[in-house]
Design an enzyme around this catalytic site. Structure first.
Site, PDB file in Angstrom:
ATOM      1  N   ASN A  28       1.686   7.509 -12.237  1.00  0.00           N
ATOM      2  CA  ASN A  28       0.761   6.799 -11.358  1.00  0.00           C
ATOM      3  C   ASN A  28       1.550   6.177 -10.222  1.00  0.00           C
ATOM      4  O   ASN A  28       2.460   5.392 -10.462  1.00  0.00           O
ATOM      5  CB  ASN A  28       0.016   5.718 -12.149  1.00  0.00           C
ATOM      6  CG  ASN A  28      -0.713   4.715 -11.269  1.00  0.00           C
ATOM      7  OD1 ASN A  28      -0.754   3.534 -11.559  1.00  0.00           O
ATOM      8  ND2 ASN A  28      -1.298   5.176 -10.189  1.00  0.00           N
ATOM      9  N   GLY A  29       1.202   6.519  -8.997  1.00  0.00           N
ATOM     10  CA  GLY A  29       1.879   5.934  -7.849  1.00  0.00           C
ATOM     11  C   GLY A  29       2.289   6.998  -6.851  1.00  0.00           C
ATOM     12  O   GLY A  29       1.685   8.069  -6.776  1.00  0.00           O
ATOM     13  N   TYR A  49      -9.433  -4.317  -5.511  1.00  0.00           N
ATOM     14  CA  TYR A  49     -10.262  -3.110  -5.556  1.00  0.00           C
ATOM     15  C   TYR A  49     -10.015  -2.194  -6.745  1.00  0.00           C
ATOM     16  O   TYR A  49     -10.953  -1.751  -7.389  1.00  0.00           O
ATOM     17  CB  TYR A  49     -10.051  -2.319  -4.262  1.00  0.00           C
ATOM     18  CG  TYR A  49     -10.860  -1.038  -4.183  1.00  0.00           C
ATOM     19  CD1 TYR A  49     -12.200  -1.068  -3.830  1.00  0.00           C
ATOM     20  CD2 TYR A  49     -10.277   0.188  -4.465  1.00  0.00           C
ATOM     21  CE1 TYR A  49     -12.954   0.104  -3.764  1.00  0.00           C
ATOM     22  CE2 TYR A  49     -11.018   1.365  -4.398  1.00  0.00           C
ATOM     23  CZ  TYR A  49     -12.353   1.308  -4.047  1.00  0.00           C
ATOM     24  OH  TYR A  49     -13.084   2.462  -3.983  1.00  0.00           O
ATOM     25  N   ASP A  85     -18.330  -6.875   0.967  1.00  0.00           N
ATOM     26  CA  ASP A  85     -17.635  -5.675   0.515  1.00  0.00           C
ATOM     27  C   ASP A  85     -16.165  -6.021   0.300  1.00  0.00           C
ATOM     28  O   ASP A  85     -15.668  -7.025   0.825  1.00  0.00           O
ATOM     29  CB  ASP A  85     -17.773  -4.552   1.542  1.00  0.00           C
ATOM     30  CG  ASP A  85     -17.600  -3.168   0.925  1.00  0.00           C
ATOM     31  OD1 ASP A  85     -17.302  -3.084  -0.279  1.00  0.00           O
ATOM     32  OD2 ASP A  85     -17.771  -2.174   1.652  1.00  0.00           O
TER      33      ASP A  85
END
Length: 491
Positions: A125-126, A265, A368
């Site tokens: 991941n990354g 997020y 948002d």
């Protein structure tokens, strides 16, 4: 008028084309009788981190088994036959959204290779910021590559190491790479995890039935009833075997700088990242945003789904009613690029529709999590006005994104970032809102529980807002942003 054109391109009419995207999520378990089934469940919980592809590799009695598929976890790993083919008591898995290399099956992880000391499978991941440079060096030296994923670089480096043990070879590879990463790897005797020296990408250690787990987020532990033990430290390798757990530091100790977008997020709201509840942080962000920029309004409306906790915090702080003024259809996949503008506009409404009863005649505050290109915001504001909103005030629960990311977040080039090409009034006019405001950087750090941002050594990786990148950007310096993107796809 604007460096970001208001004309329709493929992204403009796809509601998913204007959001930040994370590269992937990882999960691994060692020594459990239901290893592959547990990995599949863990990947379900991490599906928000990547929806384009998923894969699982297991090990059983001298044989590695691999199933890698395009699409969602539930569409590919729910049937008994697939899980039975992934025999063994140890397994690793991966969900992917491609930022490096196209979404083709040979790029789907975990990747596997036979090394001199045995097999090695890796899920990552990354993003490695020197992967292109290393890949070219390897190819010039005779290496044959099978994918365009930077994860393959790790396998090649481990294979070429002269160290006698696979763990030592793996660490050798880590000491050559730069960037952000959380890695799980599987050998015939061990489960290995590693987190980059800055701790940019998350990785946690858990336990189920006395067996150890490595995964990207705590929500993946919760779904299987596992116990959270601790976060993997930045610059740490965790080695899990029948002998237990071994911790090895492969990089010098330094202050951790986790990616602040995990809180804004990426991470699921029910996860705890580096000791902080993501849900609590997002509500705190909303409260800070209300203190800084609450307009005269009647209701607060979140842009679902990631804007919901911040909108709750905003509404509570501002003393305004919270209303679900936008309804999201969760049963729609990625929007198809349709041949005409009219049909493309209708495609947007497949995923988001206005709740007219809640917003008609009201002055609304839309909350948002971020603003990237601005194209989705244009559609949302228009949707609210078409449904009868009297005023539309847009509030963004993060500072303006003015710099691209090179650590696994799929951001466009800087000239396509709305905040990099427009001032605040220009952005307000572009999206068509009555007012627009962003959370300030000091406000973001207050929401994170900090008195202030440490300018000399920031507590978080926040380069998208500040331009302060925490690591070397070797490939970018060599190729430049546009050329780098082209080469990553072509290699």
């Amino acid at each position: 008028m604007s460096a970001v054109s208001a004309s329709a391109d493929a992204h403009d009419w796809d509601i998913d084309g204007d959001t930040l995207r994370e590269e992937c999520g990882v999960f691994g378990i060692y020594g459990h009788d239901d290893a592959s089934a547990i990995v599949a469940l863990g990947l379900h919980a991490l599906q928000h981190r990547g929806q384009e592809a998923a894969g699982i590799v297991s090990y059983d009695d001298g044989v590695f088994h691999s199933e890698r598929r395009q699409g969602l976890v539930g569409d590919n790993f729910s049937d008994r036959g697939t899980i039975e083919r992934l025999a063994g008591r140890s397994a690793i898995g991966h969900v992917r959204y491609s930022t490096t290399g196209g979404t083709i099956l040979r790029n789907v992880q975990p990747l596997f290779a036979e090394l001199a000391g045995g097999g090695l499978s890796v899920a990552h991941n990354g993003n490695l910021t020197n992967a292109l440079s290393i890949r070219r060096e390897l190819v010039q030296d005779g290496a044959i590559t099978q994918s365009t994923s930077d994860t393959e670089v790790i396998l090649h480096l481990a294979a070429r190491s002269r160290k006698p043990r696979i763990v030592e070879r793996f660490i050798d590879a880590l000491q050559r790479i730069e960037g952000a990463y959380a890695i799980v790897a599987l050998t015939n005797k061990k489960l290995i995890g590693a987190r980059d020296p800055m701790g940019i990408r998350p990785l946690v250690l858990g336990e189920l039935d006395g067996r150890y787990i490595l995964t990207s987020e705590t929500c993946a532990l919760d779904i299987i009833g596992a116990r959270f033990i601790r976060d993997v430290e930045n610059g740490e390798v965790i080695v899990i075997s029948e002998e237990g757990i071994e911790s090895i530091r492969f990089a010098e100790k330094r202050p951790m700088r986790p990616c602040i977008f995990e809180y804004i997020y990426f991470a699921r709201p029910d996860s705890v990242v580096n000791g902080k509840s993501v849900y609590a942080v997002r509500k705190a962000i909303g409260r800070e945003l209300a203190r800084e920029a609450a307009p005269q309004a009647d209701i607060v409306v979140p842009v679902p789904d990631s804007g919901v906790p911040a909108a709750l915090g905003f509404a509570q702080e501002a003393g305004l009613p919270f209303e679900m003024g936008i309804i999201r259809n969760h049963y729609v996949g990625r929007t198809f690029i349709q041949p005409t503008q009219t049909v493309r506009e209708l495609g947007v409404r497949m995923k988001h529709s206005a709740n007219r009863a809640a917003i008609e005649g009201k002055r609304i505050v839309l909350v948002d999590d971020s603003l990237v290109r601005g194209t989705t915001s244009v559609k949302i504001v228009k949707m609210m006005r078409d449904a009868g909103a009297r005023e539309v005030h847009f509030r963004i629960a993060s500072p303006p994104i003015t710099f691209p990311d090179f650590y696994g977040i799929d951001t466009p080039e800087r000239e396509k970032l709305l905040a990099a090409t427009h001032d605040l009034e220009g952005m307000r006019r572009y999206i068509g809102a009555d007012s627009l405001a962003f959370l300030s950087i000091p406000g973001l750090y207050r929401a994170m529980g900090e008195d202030a941002r440490d300018e000399a050594c920031p507590q978080y990786t926040d380069h998208c807002f500040t331009g302060q990148y925490p690591t070397a950007l070797t490939d970018l310096a060599i190729a430049g942003p546009k050329r780098l993107a082209m080469l990553a796809e072509a290699d």
